[in-house]
Design a protein around this motif. Structure first.
Motif, PDB file in Angstrom:
ATOM      1  N   PRO A  25      -9.134   1.128   5.886  1.00  0.00           N
ATOM      2  CA  PRO A  25      -7.954   0.895   5.042  1.00  0.00           C
ATOM      3  C   PRO A  25      -7.011   2.104   5.013  1.00  0.00           C
ATOM      4  CG  PRO A  25      -9.943   0.241   3.872  1.00  0.00           C
ATOM      5  CD  PRO A  25     -10.374   0.949   5.116  1.00  0.00           C
ATOM      6  N   ALA A  26      -7.569   3.310   5.037  1.00  0.00           N
ATOM      7  CA  ALA A  26      -6.715   4.504   4.993  1.00  0.00           C
ATOM      8  C   ALA A  26      -5.822   4.586   6.227  1.00  0.00           C
ATOM      9  CB  ALA A  26      -7.566   5.771   4.867  1.00  0.00           C
ATOM     10  N   GLN A  27      -6.343   4.166   7.367  1.00  0.00           N
ATOM     11  CA  GLN A  27      -5.544   4.176   8.592  1.00  0.00           C
ATOM     12  C   GLN A  27      -4.474   3.096   8.564  1.00  0.00           C
ATOM     13  OE1 GLN A  27      -6.475   7.380  10.334  1.00  0.00           O
ATOM     14  NE2 GLN A  27      -5.444   6.022  11.708  1.00  0.00           N
ATOM     15  N   ASN A  28      -4.788   1.968   7.965  1.00  0.00           N
ATOM     16  CA  ASN A  28      -3.891   0.821   8.047  1.00  0.00           C
ATOM     17  C   ASN A  28      -2.917   0.687   6.886  1.00  0.00           C
ATOM     18  OD1 ASN A  28      -4.709  -0.555  10.547  1.00  0.00           O
ATOM     19  ND2 ASN A  28      -6.696  -0.503   9.548  1.00  0.00           N
ATOM     20  N   LEU A  29      -3.285   1.120   5.711  1.00  0.00           N
ATOM     21  CA  LEU A  29      -2.413   0.948   4.550  1.00  0.00           C
ATOM     22  C   LEU A  29      -1.037   1.593   4.747  1.00  0.00           C
ATOM     23  CD1 LEU A  29      -2.263  -0.310   1.747  1.00  0.00           C
ATOM     24  CD2 LEU A  29      -3.128   1.836   0.821  1.00  0.00           C
ATOM     25  N   PRO A  30      -0.949   2.838   5.227  1.00  0.00           N
ATOM     26  CA  PRO A  30       0.396   3.411   5.410  1.00  0.00           C
ATOM     27  C   PRO A  30       1.243   2.627   6.408  1.00  0.00           C
ATOM     28  CG  PRO A  30      -1.263   5.128   5.553  1.00  0.00           C
ATOM     29  CD  PRO A  30      -1.993   3.816   5.529  1.00  0.00           C
ATOM     30  N   MET A  31       0.606   2.079   7.447  1.00  0.00           N
ATOM     31  CA  MET A  31       1.365   1.366   8.470  1.00  0.00           C
ATOM     32  C   MET A  31       2.106   0.166   7.893  1.00  0.00           C
ATOM     33  SD  MET A  31      -1.139   1.575  11.806  1.00  0.00           S
ATOM     34  CE  MET A  31      -1.628  -0.078  11.545  1.00  0.00           C
ATOM     35  N   LEU A  32       1.519  -0.493   6.912  1.00  0.00           N
ATOM     36  CA  LEU A  32       2.129  -1.702   6.371  1.00  0.00           C
ATOM     37  C   LEU A  32       3.401  -1.426   5.577  1.00  0.00           C
ATOM     38  CD1 LEU A  32      -1.141  -3.494   5.269  1.00  0.00           C
ATOM     39  CD2 LEU A  32       0.227  -3.917   7.320  1.00  0.00           C
ATOM     40  N   TRP A  33       3.584  -0.190   5.173  1.00  0.00           N
ATOM     41  CA  TRP A  33       4.770   0.157   4.401  1.00  0.00           C
ATOM     42  C   TRP A  33       5.911   0.670   5.282  1.00  0.00           C
ATOM     43  CZ3 TRP A  33       5.531  -0.761  -0.696  1.00  0.00           C
ATOM     44  CH2 TRP A  33       4.435  -1.169  -1.429  1.00  0.00           C
ATOM     45  N   PHE A  34       5.666   0.802   6.574  1.00  0.00           N
ATOM     46  CA  PHE A  34       6.674   1.322   7.496  1.00  0.00           C
ATOM     47  C   PHE A  34       7.154   0.219   8.427  1.00  0.00           C
ATOM     48  CE2 PHE A  34       4.812   5.179   6.032  1.00  0.00           C
ATOM     49  CZ  PHE A  34       5.728   6.182   6.271  1.00  0.00           C
ATOM     50  N   PRO A  35       8.373   0.338   8.935  1.00  0.00           N
ATOM     51  CA  PRO A  35       8.828  -0.637   9.933  1.00  0.00           C
ATOM     52  C   PRO A  35       7.986  -0.506  11.207  1.00  0.00           C
ATOM     53  CG  PRO A  35      10.466   1.109   9.627  1.00  0.00           C
ATOM     54  CD  PRO A  35       9.388   1.338   8.621  1.00  0.00           C
ATOM     55  N   ALA A  36       7.916  -1.573  11.988  1.00  0.00           N
ATOM     56  CA  ALA A  36       7.064  -1.613  13.184  1.00  0.00           C
ATOM     57  C   ALA A  36       7.327  -0.445  14.122  1.00  0.00           C
ATOM     58  CB  ALA A  36       7.264  -2.939  13.914  1.00  0.00           C
ATOM     59  N   SER A 100       0.808  -3.422   0.587  1.00  0.00           N
ATOM     60  CA  SER A 100       2.167  -3.752   0.982  1.00  0.00           C
ATOM     61  C   SER A 100       2.507  -5.145   0.476  1.00  0.00           C
ATOM     62  CB  SER A 100       2.277  -3.714   2.505  1.00  0.00           C
ATOM     63  OG  SER A 100       3.448  -4.346   2.928  1.00  0.00           O
ATOM     64  N   PRO A 101       3.754  -5.366   0.107  1.00  0.00           N
ATOM     65  CA  PRO A 101       4.141  -6.709  -0.345  1.00  0.00           C
ATOM     66  C   PRO A 101       3.904  -7.781   0.721  1.00  0.00           C
ATOM     67  CG  PRO A 101       5.910  -5.117  -0.726  1.00  0.00           C
ATOM     68  CD  PRO A 101       4.832  -4.411   0.037  1.00  0.00           C
ATOM     69  N   GLN A 102       3.861  -7.388   2.003  1.00  0.00           N
ATOM     70  CA  GLN A 102       3.665  -8.362   3.076  1.00  0.00           C
ATOM     71  C   GLN A 102       2.215  -8.796   3.212  1.00  0.00           C
ATOM     72  OE1 GLN A 102       4.234  -5.658   6.200  1.00  0.00           O
ATOM     73  NE2 GLN A 102       6.381  -5.331   5.830  1.00  0.00           N
ATOM     74  N   THR A 103       1.299  -8.060   2.617  1.00  0.00           N
ATOM     75  CA  THR A 103      -0.119  -8.284   2.844  1.00  0.00           C
ATOM     76  C   THR A 103      -0.645  -9.432   1.997  1.00  0.00           C
ATOM     77  OG1 THR A 103      -0.368  -5.929   3.249  1.00  0.00           O
ATOM     78  CG2 THR A 103      -2.381  -7.173   2.892  1.00  0.00           C
ATOM     79  N   GLN A 104      -1.014 -10.488   2.655  1.00  0.00           N
ATOM     80  CA  GLN A 104      -1.674 -11.621   2.006  1.00  0.00           C
ATOM     81  C   GLN A 104      -2.844 -12.002   2.902  1.00  0.00           C
ATOM     82  OE1 GLN A 104      -1.094 -13.073  -0.923  1.00  0.00           O
ATOM     83  NE2 GLN A 104       0.539 -11.629  -1.338  1.00  0.00           N
ATOM     84  N   VAL A 105      -4.066 -11.775   2.446  1.00  0.00           N
ATOM     85  CA  VAL A 105      -5.244 -12.081   3.249  1.00  0.00           C
ATOM     86  C   VAL A 105      -5.937 -13.298   2.645  1.00  0.00           C
ATOM     87  CG1 VAL A 105      -7.468 -11.228   4.057  1.00  0.00           C
ATOM     88  CG2 VAL A 105      -5.522  -9.664   3.871  1.00  0.00           C
ATOM     89  N   ARG A 106      -6.267 -14.234   3.514  1.00  0.00           N
ATOM     90  CA  ARG A 106      -7.016 -15.410   3.085  1.00  0.00           C
ATOM     91  C   ARG A 106      -8.416 -15.328   3.664  1.00  0.00           C
ATOM     92  NH1 ARG A 106      -2.990 -17.784   5.966  1.00  0.00           N
ATOM     93  NH2 ARG A 106      -4.562 -18.990   7.061  1.00  0.00           N
ATOM     94  N   ARG A 107      -9.376 -15.931   3.003  1.00  0.00           N
ATOM     95  CA  ARG A 107     -10.758 -15.933   3.490  1.00  0.00           C
ATOM     96  C   ARG A 107     -10.848 -16.564   4.872  1.00  0.00           C
ATOM     97  NH1 ARG A 107     -14.950 -15.998  -1.224  1.00  0.00           N
ATOM     98  NH2 ARG A 107     -13.596 -15.230  -2.847  1.00  0.00           N
ATOM     99  N   GLU A 108     -10.039 -17.566   5.116  1.00  0.00           N
ATOM    100  CA  GLU A 108     -10.053 -18.226   6.422  1.00  0.00           C
ATOM    101  C   GLU A 108      -9.670 -17.234   7.515  1.00  0.00           C
ATOM    102  OE1 GLU A 108      -7.792 -19.630   3.909  1.00  0.00           O
ATOM    103  OE2 GLU A 108      -9.563 -20.589   3.088  1.00  0.00           O
ATOM    104  N   ASP A 109      -8.751 -16.317   7.203  1.00  0.00           N
ATOM    105  CA  ASP A 109      -8.331 -15.323   8.179  1.00  0.00           C
ATOM    106  C   ASP A 109      -9.509 -14.451   8.591  1.00  0.00           C
ATOM    107  OD1 ASP A 109      -5.747 -16.276   7.942  1.00  0.00           O
ATOM    108  OD2 ASP A 109      -5.106 -14.677   6.586  1.00  0.00           O
ATOM    109  N   ALA A 110     -10.315 -14.018   7.632  1.00  0.00           N
ATOM    110  CA  ALA A 110     -11.454 -13.155   7.925  1.00  0.00           C
ATOM    111  C   ALA A 110     -12.468 -13.880   8.804  1.00  0.00           C
ATOM    112  CB  ALA A 110     -12.105 -12.677   6.627  1.00  0.00           C
ATOM    113  N   ARG A 111     -12.774 -15.114   8.506  1.00  0.00           N
ATOM    114  CA  ARG A 111     -13.736 -15.880   9.313  1.00  0.00           C
ATOM    115  C   ARG A 111     -13.206 -16.065  10.733  1.00  0.00           C
ATOM    116  NH1 ARG A 111     -15.410 -18.962   4.307  1.00  0.00           N
ATOM    117  NH2 ARG A 111     -13.367 -19.942   4.457  1.00  0.00           N
ATOM    118  N   GLU A 112     -11.921 -16.322  10.837  1.00  0.00           N
ATOM    119  CA  GLU A 112     -11.311 -16.515  12.144  1.00  0.00           C
ATOM    120  C   GLU A 112     -11.398 -15.233  12.977  1.00  0.00           C
ATOM    121  OE1 GLU A 112      -6.868 -17.509  13.639  1.00  0.00           O
ATOM    122  OE2 GLU A 112      -7.594 -18.682  11.934  1.00  0.00           O
TER     123      GLU A 112
END
Length: 188
Positions: A25-36, A100-112
Motif C-alpha cells: 500500500p505504501a508504494q501504491n497509495l501515493p501513485m493514486l493521487w498523482f496523474p498517470a 484516493s477518491p478514484q479507489t473503489q475496490v470490490r470483492r469480485e475484483d480481488a477474486r478475479e
C-alpha cells in the motif's frame, strides 16, 4: 524477546507479513493521487522514506549496540526501537492517510485478480527479488564485521551512505520511468 530459533523464526515470519502488508500500500497509495504521467515519481516517494530510515538506522544502531536498559541490550533494543517507530508510524498513517477518491475496490475484483496467472508470476518474481535482496541485507553487516573486521560504527556509516544514496534513487528512477516507460526502466 525470542529465546530460541523457533520463536525468532515465528516472529520474523510476522515481521515479513507486516512488511508486505505495509510496503505494497505504501508504494501504491501515493501513485493514486498523482496523474498517470507522474506516477513513477510518486512511487519513488516511499523509497525515499526507506532511505531516510536507513540513514537513521546506520547512525543510531551502532550507538544502541553498547546501551543497556532494564537488562535489554544491543540488538534487542534496536528491534524494540524499530517496533516502536513502526507502531507510531502505523498510528499516524491510519490517522492521516486517505484513499484516493478514484479507489473503489470490490470483492469480485480481488477474486478475479487471484485467478490471473500473471499475478502469480509477479509474486514469484517478487519472491526471488526478496530472497536476493534480503540475503544481501542480512549478511552485509555480518561480513563487514566478521570477515572485514569493521567496527559497528563503520558498518553503520556504510548503511547510512546506502540510505542517503537511495533517497534520491527512487525519485530519479521513478521520474525516468515516467519518461521512458515502466518496462524499460525496470529493464534498466
Amino acid at each position: 524477546f525470542g529465546q530460541n530459533a523457533t520463536s525468532v523464526a515465528g516472529w520474523q515470519f510476522l515481521v515479513g507479513c507486516g512488511a508486505g502488508a505495509a510496503m505494497i500500500p505504501a508504494q501504491n497509495l501515493p501513485m493514486l493521487w498523482f496523474p498517470a504521467a507522474k506516477r513513477g515519481f510518486a512511487s519513488g516517494l516511499p523509497t525515499a522514506g526507506v532511505g531516510v530510515g536507513l540513514v537513521l538506522v546506520g547512525i543510531g544502531f551502532p550507538w544502541l549496540l553498547g546501551v543497556e536498559v532494564h537488562g535489554l541490550t544491543g540488538w534487542r533494543l534496536a528491534w524494540l526501537g524499530i517496533g516502536g517507530m513502526l507502531l507510531t508510524t502505523a498510528l499516524l498513517a491510519g490517522l492521516w492517510l486517505r484513499e484516493s477518491p478514484q479507489t473503489q475496490v470490490r470483492r469480485e475484483d480481488a477474486r478475479e485478480v487471484l485467478r490471473e496467472w500473471r499475478i502469480w508470476h509477479l509474486c514469484l518474481v517478487y519472491l526471488l527479488f526478496g530472497l536476493s535482496y534480503l540475503s544481501y541485507v542480512a549478511f552485509f553487516g555480518i561480513v563487514l564485521s566478521n570477515q572485514r573486521y569493521w567496527l559497528p560504527e563503520a558498518s553503520g556509516r556504510a548503511w547510512a551512505l546506502g540510505g542517503l544514496l537511495s533517497i534520491s534513487s527512487g525519485l530519479l528512477w521513478g521520474a525516468l520511468s515516467d519518461r521512458i516507460g515502466r518496462r524499460q526502466a525496470i529493464g534498466l
